[in-house]
Motif scaffolding. Structure first.
Motif, mmCIF file in Angstrom:
data_model
loop_
_atom_site.group_PDB
_atom_site.id
_atom_site.type_symbol
_atom_site.label_atom_id
_atom_site.label_comp_id
_atom_site.label_asym_id
_atom_site.label_seq_id
_atom_site.Cartn_x
_atom_site.Cartn_y
_atom_site.Cartn_z
ATOM 1 N N SER A 198 0.801 -1.226 0.000
ATOM 2 C CA SER A 198 0.000 0.000 0.000
ATOM 3 C C SER A 198 0.833 1.275 0.000
ATOM 4 N N GLY A 199 2.049 1.207 0.557
ATOM 5 C CA GLY A 199 2.833 2.434 0.663
ATOM 6 C C GLY A 199 4.254 2.328 0.200
ATOM 7 N N GLY A 200 4.687 1.128 -0.212
ATOM 8 C CA GLY A 200 6.049 0.952 -0.685
ATOM 9 C C GLY A 200 7.083 1.134 0.405
ATOM 10 N N TRP A 201 8.354 1.194 -0.013
ATOM 11 C CA TRP A 201 9.428 1.288 0.959
ATOM 12 C C TRP A 201 9.387 2.585 1.755
ATOM 13 N N ALA A 202 8.842 3.648 1.169
ATOM 14 C CA ALA A 202 8.813 4.932 1.872
ATOM 15 C C ALA A 202 7.979 4.839 3.148
ATOM 16 N N LYS A 203 6.849 4.160 3.072
ATOM 17 C CA LYS A 203 6.010 3.989 4.259
ATOM 18 C C LYS A 203 6.714 3.107 5.282
ATOM 19 N N VAL A 204 7.350 2.048 4.814
ATOM 20 C CA VAL A 204 8.061 1.139 5.717
ATOM 21 C C VAL A 204 9.208 1.877 6.413
ATOM 22 N N ASN A 205 9.954 2.681 5.658
ATOM 23 C CA ASN A 205 11.052 3.437 6.255
ATOM 24 C C ASN A 205 10.566 4.419 7.309
ATOM 25 N N GLN A 206 9.435 5.071 7.047
ATOM 26 C CA GLN A 206 8.898 6.007 8.032
ATOM 27 C C GLN A 206 8.480 5.279 9.303
ATOM 28 N N GLN A 207 7.877 4.114 9.137
ATOM 29 C CA GLN A 207 7.506 3.305 10.304
ATOM 30 C C GLN A 207 8.755 2.904 11.088
ATOM 31 N N CYS A 208 9.830 2.576 10.381
ATOM 32 C CA CYS A 208 11.072 2.187 11.040
ATOM 33 C C CYS A 208 11.665 3.359 11.804
ATOM 34 N N LEU A 209 11.669 4.553 11.197
ATOM 35 C CA LEU A 209 12.184 5.732 11.892
ATOM 36 C C LEU A 209 11.378 6.013 13.153
ATOM 37 N N THR A 210 10.055 5.930 13.050
ATOM 38 C CA THR A 210 9.204 6.130 14.228
ATOM 39 C C THR A 210 9.554 5.121 15.315
ATOM 40 N N ASN A 211 9.769 3.883 14.902
ATOM 41 C CA ASN A 211 10.119 2.832 15.861
ATOM 42 C C ASN A 211 11.479 3.099 16.483
ATOM 43 N N MET A 212 12.456 3.497 15.681
ATOM 44 C CA MET A 212 13.789 3.775 16.224
ATOM 45 C C MET A 212 13.734 4.883 17.268
ATOM 46 N N ASN A 213 13.036 5.959 16.957
ATOM 47 C CA ASN A 213 12.928 7.056 17.921
ATOM 48 C C ASN A 213 12.210 6.621 19.192
ATOM 49 N N ASP A 214 11.217 5.746 19.046
ATOM 50 C CA ASP A 214 10.510 5.233 20.226
ATOM 51 C C ASP A 214 11.422 4.366 21.082
ATOM 52 N N MET A 215 12.237 3.535 20.457
ATOM 53 C CA MET A 215 13.159 2.682 21.209
ATOM 54 C C MET A 215 14.150 3.532 22.014
ATOM 55 N N ILE A 216 14.620 4.603 21.406
ATOM 56 C CA ILE A 216 15.584 5.473 22.087
ATOM 57 C C ILE A 216 14.948 6.161 23.287
ATOM 58 N N SER A 217 13.758 6.718 23.084
ATOM 59 C CA SER A 217 13.112 7.438 24.185
ATOM 60 C C SER A 217 12.582 6.500 25.255
ATOM 61 N N ARG A 218 12.131 5.322 24.861
ATOM 62 C CA ARG A 218 11.507 4.395 25.807
ATOM 63 C C ARG A 218 12.546 3.648 26.647
ATOM 64 N N TYR A 219 13.692 3.291 26.033
ATOM 65 C CA TYR A 219 14.677 2.448 26.726
ATOM 66 C C TYR A 219 16.040 3.126 26.887
ATOM 67 N N ASN A 220 16.193 4.322 26.334
ATOM 68 C CA ASN A 220 17.464 5.044 26.410
ATOM 69 C C ASN A 220 18.617 4.206 25.852
ATOM 70 N N LYS A 221 18.378 3.603 24.684
ATOM 71 C CA LYS A 221 19.392 2.796 24.005
ATOM 72 C C LYS A 221 19.684 3.372 22.627
ATOM 73 N N GLU A 222 20.855 3.073 22.113
ATOM 74 C CA GLU A 222 21.157 3.372 20.720
ATOM 75 C C GLU A 222 20.481 2.321 19.830
ATOM 76 N N VAL A 223 20.323 2.660 18.557
ATOM 77 C CA VAL A 223 19.700 1.744 17.608
ATOM 78 C C VAL A 223 20.594 1.599 16.382
ATOM 79 N N MET A 224 20.425 0.489 15.701
ATOM 80 C CA MET A 224 21.245 0.210 14.517
ATOM 81 C C MET A 224 20.485 -0.731 13.597
ATOM 82 N N ILE A 225 20.500 -0.448 12.317
ATOM 83 C CA ILE A 225 19.889 -1.353 11.339
ATOM 84 C C ILE A 225 20.998 -2.271 10.838
ATOM 85 N N VAL A 226 21.003 -3.501 11.331
ATOM 86 C CA VAL A 226 22.105 -4.422 11.072
ATOM 87 C C VAL A 226 21.879 -5.319 9.853
#
Length: 349
Positions: free
Chosen positions: A253-281
């Motif tokens: 429905s949204g292609g990679w652009a939608k998936v990437n935005q969801q990933c960015l939202t998730n990364m920022n949530d992980m940082i604020s929620r757990y105070n950890k760094e993130v990495m796309i491995v």
């Protein structure tokens, strides 16, 4: 991503630091500062591919050693998986050390990825090594610690200092099933993570320990996992993600652009929620969608770099050098002639 791939039968590994021919380009040693944004690749298949006669070429058609080629394409980091007692011997300790020496000699940063299995560990398969099948939780924790320290000690003996170490691979529901299955024993899984963490820090105190799960766009999955690990006292430094957009439910429905935005939202949530760094491995897209893959990669690299306080550590492609339908894998970024596609341009400075 589930990597239950049927392997080709290959000859046993020749334990050497390089399996390249004299006409291949090999860059001289250059030290790279251990800092800054990581752009890299998991190239763990390289020794097996070389043993099968596979070659890698730059865009001019000149044969190059695989890791030197990755460096010429703008990458500064190499990720290597570790299996406990595989047959054939690819990804065992000796094979990992040989590949790590090659990366070190090119001045590349190194990530070690412990699967804690004799073969693939991923969301659908977290099988205990054959030698560990009769062990209870305490025995498995001891085995994790010993395996971790044994492998890292061999790396240290060879002058190799990994910057990051994964304790488990795509552990969406824990590892070493059924004992460490997170959905039924989150406490046991957390204890296994801690056994690996302690093993890493005993050899390399400054290495960053990664807990890695797939589907970086799935915030609900990540909250469930890392809430559970937090509640059970798990120790780690970095939240690692896989991102394969074509497998995401919203890709249609949204292609990679939608998936990437969801990933960015998730990364920022992980940082604020757990105070950890993130990495796309791990990332990957079909090799024959190179133009689209370049856009996807450029965008997710930009998004990861945009995270405040440099807490987005990097983006690594999974086995980009896999080409010509190597063992049925089609999400690499090389064409059938063994040359990088334009997708790899996303990693250039």
């Amino acid at each position: 991503m589930n990597k239950l791939i049927n392997f080709l039968c290959c000859s046993l590994l020749l334990l050497s630091c390089s399996n390249t021919s004299n006409n291949e380009v090999i860059e001289p040693v250059k030290e790279t500062p251990i800092s800054g944004f990581a752009k890299g690749a998991d190239v763990s298949w390289v020794t097996e591919m070389e043993a099968a006669g596979v070659k890698f070429y730059n865009t001019s058609g000149q044969a190059m050693e695989c890791m030197a080629l990755m460096k010429s394409l703008g990458m500064n980091s190499i990720r290597l998986r570790v299996w406990v007692n595989p047959s054939p011997a690819y990804n065992n300790t000796a094979d990992v050390v040989a590949k790590a020496i090659r990366a070190k000699n090119l001045g590349l940063r190194i990530m070690i990825d412990f699967h804690y299995s004799d073969n693939w560990a991923d969301p659908g398969k977290q099988t205990k090594p054959a030698a560990w099948t009769s062990l209870d939780l305490e025995g498995l924790k001891s085995a994790i610690g010993k395996h971790t320290t044994d492998v890292l000690t061999e790396l240290k003996k060879n002058g190799i200092t990994p910057e990051w170490v994964q304790v488990g691979n795509e552990t969406n529901d824990g590892m070493l099933w059924p004992t460490g299955r997170a959905s039924t024993n989150m406490s046991g899984f957390a204890q296994m993570i801690n056994a690996g963490y302690d093993g890493v820090k005993a050899i390399f105190p400054d290495a960053k320990v990664i807990v890695h799960i797939s589907n970086g766009y799935d915030n609900q999955l990540f909250r469930w996992m890392f809430d559970g690990l937090k509640a059970n006292g798990a120790k780690y430094d970095v939240i690692g993600m896989s991102l394969y957009p074509t497998y995401a439910p919203d890709f249609a429905s949204g292609g990679w652009a939608k998936v990437n935005q969801q990933c960015l939202t998730n990364m920022n949530d992980m940082i604020s929620r757990y105070n950890k760094e993130v990495m796309i491995v791990e990332v990957g897209m079909p090799w024959d969608s190179a133009s689209e893959c370049k856009l996807f990669l450029s965008d997710i690299i930009t998004k990861t770099k945009s995270i405040s306080n440099s807490k987005g550590l990097g983006v690594l492609y999974w086995e980009p050098q896999a080409h010509n339908n190597w063992v049925g894998y089609t999400l690499g970024a090389f064409d059938n002639s063994g040359k990088p596609t334009i997708a790899m341009d996303a990693f250039l400075p």
